[in-house]
Design a protein around this motif. Sequence first.
Motif, PDB file in Angstrom:
ATOM      1  N   LEU A 141      -2.444  14.260  98.221  1.00 49.48           N
ATOM      2  CA  LEU A 141      -3.214  12.961  98.340  1.00 49.48           C
ATOM      3  C   LEU A 141      -2.151  11.891  98.365  1.00 49.48           C
ATOM      4  CD1 LEU A 141      -6.105  12.687  97.253  1.00 49.48           C
ATOM      5  CD2 LEU A 141      -4.575  11.501  95.155  1.00 49.48           C
ATOM      6  N   LYS A 142      -2.959  10.969  99.656  1.00 49.61           N
ATOM      7  CA  LYS A 142      -1.930   9.716  99.880  1.00 49.61           C
ATOM      8  C   LYS A 142      -3.521   8.176 100.380  1.00 49.61           C
ATOM      9  CE  LYS A 142       1.457  11.259 102.016  1.00 49.61           C
ATOM     10  NZ  LYS A 142       2.797  11.224 101.306  1.00 49.61           N
ATOM     11  N   ALA A 143      -2.272   7.503  99.540  1.00 48.66           N
ATOM     12  CA  ALA A 143      -3.518   5.944  99.276  1.00 48.66           C
ATOM     13  C   ALA A 143      -3.195   5.093 100.376  1.00 48.66           C
ATOM     14  CB  ALA A 143      -2.778   5.658  97.770  1.00 48.66           C
ATOM     15  N   ALA A 144      -4.669   4.508  99.498  1.00 54.42           N
ATOM     16  CA  ALA A 144      -4.855   2.948 100.202  1.00 54.42           C
ATOM     17  C   ALA A 144      -4.761   1.688  99.296  1.00 54.42           C
ATOM     18  CB  ALA A 144      -5.472   2.849 101.779  1.00 54.42           C
ATOM     19  N   LEU A 145      -4.501   0.423  99.196  1.00 54.82           N
ATOM     20  CA  LEU A 145      -4.411   0.277  98.341  1.00 54.82           C
ATOM     21  C   LEU A 145      -4.841  -1.272  98.657  1.00 54.82           C
ATOM     22  CD1 LEU A 145      -1.488   1.061  95.122  1.00 54.82           C
ATOM     23  CD2 LEU A 145      -3.723   2.098  95.845  1.00 54.82           C
ATOM     24  N   GLY A 146      -5.767  -2.254  98.393  1.00 55.25           N
ATOM     25  CA  GLY A 146      -5.214  -3.352  98.253  1.00 55.25           C
ATOM     26  C   GLY A 146      -7.274  -4.073  97.291  1.00 55.25           C
ATOM     27  N   LEU A 147      -7.564  -4.893  97.472  1.00 53.36           N
ATOM     28  CA  LEU A 147      -8.404  -6.508  97.197  1.00 53.36           C
ATOM     29  C   LEU A 147     -10.036  -5.460  98.170  1.00 53.36           C
ATOM     30  CD1 LEU A 147      -8.870  -7.129  95.022  1.00 53.36           C
ATOM     31  CD2 LEU A 147      -7.989  -9.481  95.402  1.00 53.36           C
ATOM     32  N   HIS A 148     -10.588  -4.635  97.686  1.00 52.24           N
ATOM     33  CA  HIS A 148     -12.305  -4.068  97.737  1.00 52.24           C
ATOM     34  C   HIS A 148     -12.963  -6.178  97.798  1.00 52.24           C
ATOM     35  CE1 HIS A 148     -15.566  -2.826  97.995  1.00 52.24           C
ATOM     36  NE2 HIS A 148     -15.765  -1.960  98.724  1.00 52.24           N
ATOM     37  N   PRO A 149     -13.722  -6.015  98.795  1.00 51.25           N
ATOM     38  CA  PRO A 149     -14.266  -6.987  98.222  1.00 51.25           C
ATOM     39  C   PRO A 149     -15.518  -7.725  97.150  1.00 51.25           C
ATOM     40  CG  PRO A 149     -15.615  -5.847 100.042  1.00 51.25           C
ATOM     41  CD  PRO A 149     -14.352  -5.402  99.965  1.00 51.25           C
ATOM     42  N   ARG A 150     -16.164  -5.916  96.586  1.00 43.10           N
ATOM     43  CA  ARG A 150     -16.580  -6.329  95.304  1.00 43.10           C
ATOM     44  C   ARG A 150     -15.507  -6.555  94.285  1.00 43.10           C
ATOM     45  NH1 ARG A 150     -19.671  -2.229  97.528  1.00 43.10           N
ATOM     46  NH2 ARG A 150     -18.546  -0.016  95.846  1.00 43.10           N
ATOM     47  N   CYS A 197     -11.407 -10.354  91.751  1.00 39.80           N
ATOM     48  CA  CYS A 197     -11.117 -11.455  90.658  1.00 39.80           C
ATOM     49  C   CYS A 197     -11.374 -12.602  90.631  1.00 39.80           C
ATOM     50  CB  CYS A 197     -10.460 -10.789  89.964  1.00 39.80           C
ATOM     51  SG  CYS A 197      -8.680 -10.541  90.076  1.00 39.80           S
ATOM     52  N   PRO A 198     -11.454 -13.597  89.472  1.00 39.68           N
ATOM     53  CA  PRO A 198     -10.977 -15.136  89.690  1.00 39.68           C
ATOM     54  C   PRO A 198      -9.388 -15.174  89.878  1.00 39.68           C
ATOM     55  CG  PRO A 198     -13.026 -14.827  87.560  1.00 39.68           C
ATOM     56  CD  PRO A 198     -12.502 -13.358  88.338  1.00 39.68           C
ATOM     57  N   ASP A 199      -8.568 -14.266  89.343  1.00 43.02           N
ATOM     58  CA  ASP A 199      -7.493 -14.789  89.294  1.00 43.02           C
ATOM     59  C   ASP A 199      -6.592 -14.006  90.415  1.00 43.02           C
ATOM     60  OD1 ASP A 199      -7.751 -12.563  87.939  1.00 43.02           O
ATOM     61  OD2 ASP A 199      -5.942 -12.895  86.572  1.00 43.02           O
ATOM     62  N   TYR A 200      -7.030 -13.793  91.679  1.00 40.28           N
ATOM     63  CA  TYR A 200      -6.650 -12.739  92.461  1.00 40.28           C
ATOM     64  C   TYR A 200      -6.004 -12.952  93.869  1.00 40.28           C
ATOM     65  CZ  TYR A 200      -8.659 -15.899  96.077  1.00 40.28           C
ATOM     66  OH  TYR A 200      -9.009 -17.467  96.759  1.00 40.28           O
ATOM     67  N   ARG A 201      -5.282 -14.356  93.536  1.00 40.04           N
ATOM     68  CA  ARG A 201      -4.288 -14.839  94.369  1.00 40.04           C
ATOM     69  C   ARG A 201      -3.006 -14.240  93.188  1.00 40.04           C
ATOM     70  NH1 ARG A 201      -6.898 -19.707  94.816  1.00 40.04           N
ATOM     71  NH2 ARG A 201      -7.086 -20.590  96.230  1.00 40.04           N
ATOM     72  N   ILE A 202      -3.156 -13.306  92.354  1.00 41.42           N
ATOM     73  CA  ILE A 202      -2.626 -12.213  91.516  1.00 41.42           C
ATOM     74  C   ILE A 202      -2.041 -10.880  92.475  1.00 41.42           C
ATOM     75  CG2 ILE A 202      -1.289 -11.723  89.548  1.00 41.42           C
ATOM     76  CD1 ILE A 202      -2.489 -14.129  88.015  1.00 41.42           C
ATOM     77  N   GLY A 241     -12.324  -5.733 103.332  1.00 44.88           N
ATOM     78  CA  GLY A 241     -13.446  -5.904 104.281  1.00 44.88           C
ATOM     79  C   GLY A 241     -14.343  -7.126 103.691  1.00 44.88           C
ATOM     80  N   LEU A 242     -16.138  -7.164 103.873  1.00 39.35           N
ATOM     81  CA  LEU A 242     -16.347  -8.284 103.642  1.00 39.35           C
ATOM     82  C   LEU A 242     -18.338  -6.828 102.987  1.00 39.35           C
ATOM     83  CD1 LEU A 242     -17.198 -10.142 106.839  1.00 39.35           C
ATOM     84  CD2 LEU A 242     -15.676 -10.492 104.701  1.00 39.35           C
ATOM     85  N   GLU A 243     -18.742  -7.974 101.665  1.00 40.43           N
ATOM     86  CA  GLU A 243     -19.818  -7.504 101.391  1.00 40.43           C
ATOM     87  C   GLU A 243     -20.693  -7.684 101.527  1.00 40.43           C
ATOM     88  OE1 GLU A 243     -22.222  -4.113  99.265  1.00 40.43           O
ATOM     89  OE2 GLU A 243     -20.231  -4.213  99.862  1.00 40.43           O
ATOM     90  N   THR A 244     -20.601  -9.385 101.309  1.00 37.66           N
ATOM     91  CA  THR A 244     -22.238 -10.280 101.769  1.00 37.66           C
ATOM     92  C   THR A 244     -21.375 -11.649 102.490  1.00 37.66           C
ATOM     93  OG1 THR A 244     -21.342 -11.898  99.484  1.00 37.66           O
ATOM     94  CG2 THR A 244     -22.762 -10.405  99.144  1.00 37.66           C
ATOM     95  N   ALA A 245     -20.186 -11.414 103.193  1.00 35.95           N
ATOM     96  CA  ALA A 245     -19.344 -12.388 104.252  1.00 35.95           C
ATOM     97  C   ALA A 245     -19.658 -14.055 103.584  1.00 35.95           C
ATOM     98  CB  ALA A 245     -20.249 -12.961 105.629  1.00 35.95           C
ATOM     99  N   SER A 246     -19.619 -13.959 102.088  1.00 36.18           N
ATOM    100  CA  SER A 246     -19.119 -15.303 101.870  1.00 36.18           C
ATOM    101  C   SER A 246     -17.625 -15.356 101.737  1.00 36.18           C
ATOM    102  CB  SER A 246     -18.638 -15.246  99.585  1.00 36.18           C
ATOM    103  OG  SER A 246     -17.542 -14.721  99.645  1.00 36.18           O
ATOM    104  N   LEU A 283     -15.445 -17.107 100.382  1.00 34.63           N
ATOM    105  CA  LEU A 283     -14.064 -16.030  99.380  1.00 34.63           C
ATOM    106  C   LEU A 283     -13.678 -14.737 100.258  1.00 34.63           C
ATOM    107  CD1 LEU A 283     -12.390 -15.758  96.896  1.00 34.63           C
ATOM    108  CD2 LEU A 283     -13.835 -15.122  95.566  1.00 34.63           C
ATOM    109  N   GLU A 284     -14.740 -14.234 100.487  1.00 34.37           N
ATOM    110  CA  GLU A 284     -14.414 -12.743 100.336  1.00 34.37           C
ATOM    111  C   GLU A 284     -13.960 -12.391 102.369  1.00 34.37           C
ATOM    112  OE1 GLU A 284     -18.378 -10.569  98.948  1.00 34.37           O
ATOM    113  OE2 GLU A 284     -18.009 -10.197 101.735  1.00 34.37           O
ATOM    114  N   ARG A 285     -13.607 -13.586 102.865  1.00 38.64           N
ATOM    115  CA  ARG A 285     -13.673 -13.647 104.035  1.00 38.64           C
ATOM    116  C   ARG A 285     -12.433 -13.959 103.937  1.00 38.64           C
ATOM    117  NH1 ARG A 285     -17.380 -16.137 108.640  1.00 38.64           N
ATOM    118  NH2 ARG A 285     -19.452 -15.738 107.760  1.00 38.64           N
TER     119      ARG A 285
END
Length: 255
Positions: A65-74, A77-82, A103-108, A110-112
């Motif tokens: 198993l290998k991993a890809a990590l990141g902040l999914h558009p869903r 969180c409010p403190d996503y910068r952390i 990526g994008l879920e709604t293309a808001s 913030l998501e962009r």
Amino acid sequence: MIDAHIHADCRTYEDFETMAIAGIESAITLAHDPMRMTTSAVVLDHFHRILENDFKRAGNNGITLKAALGLHPRSICPDYRIVLRKLPWFLDQEEVIAIGEIGLETASDLEREVFRTQLQMADELDMKVAVHTPRQNKREITIKTLSIIDGNIDPARVVVDHVDSSIIDLMADFEGMLGITVQPQKMTPNEAVELLEMTFQDYGPERFMLDSDMSSSPSDPLSVPKTVHRLKLAGWDDKKIEMLSKDNAANFYGF
């Protein structure tokens, strides 16, 4: 075989045994939104679980198993910068080979912003990227997704996933990889074969990779083996099948 996109934290120990018996040797598990990602602490614990638990469960069944990590558009969180500030430490771990699923879920707006920031991070760190395309408003949002990719990273380092017949034509000028997700409610093995037969020659055999996207949604851990079986029945030669089900993902991610 390689299953190029799963969410291991949502699956049982027995699923990995089933995959291994069917001939899957490796898989890539991606960060996503397995619960309400209300704070950065929840998101970071999600990353830790992937690295500390899921690798053991897969490995005990003989799957690398290998991993890809990141902040999914869903998962923004409010403190996503952390999360973004701490993400480089996770990306530096030996088992992590890409940023994703982003990526994008709604293309808001913030998501962009979050998507653009992570693409720039991947560019700076010379990492591969796995990009999400949504179920809803898929075509409209994929157009916006491709535009953001084009302005922030070499597309050759990106796989756009969950590509189906509704957006395949948008990929004609995209120079990255295309993920074909075979999952109940998304695409059947027969539909995947039909899509590949229509586009394989025009888009290039080295650009496609198969995955199950198995998660808490309706899923089949045998999606990739079943699609391979259907490709064989359709008369595809072994070399092309090997590219789709193993070699392309291995070459892209550097297995």
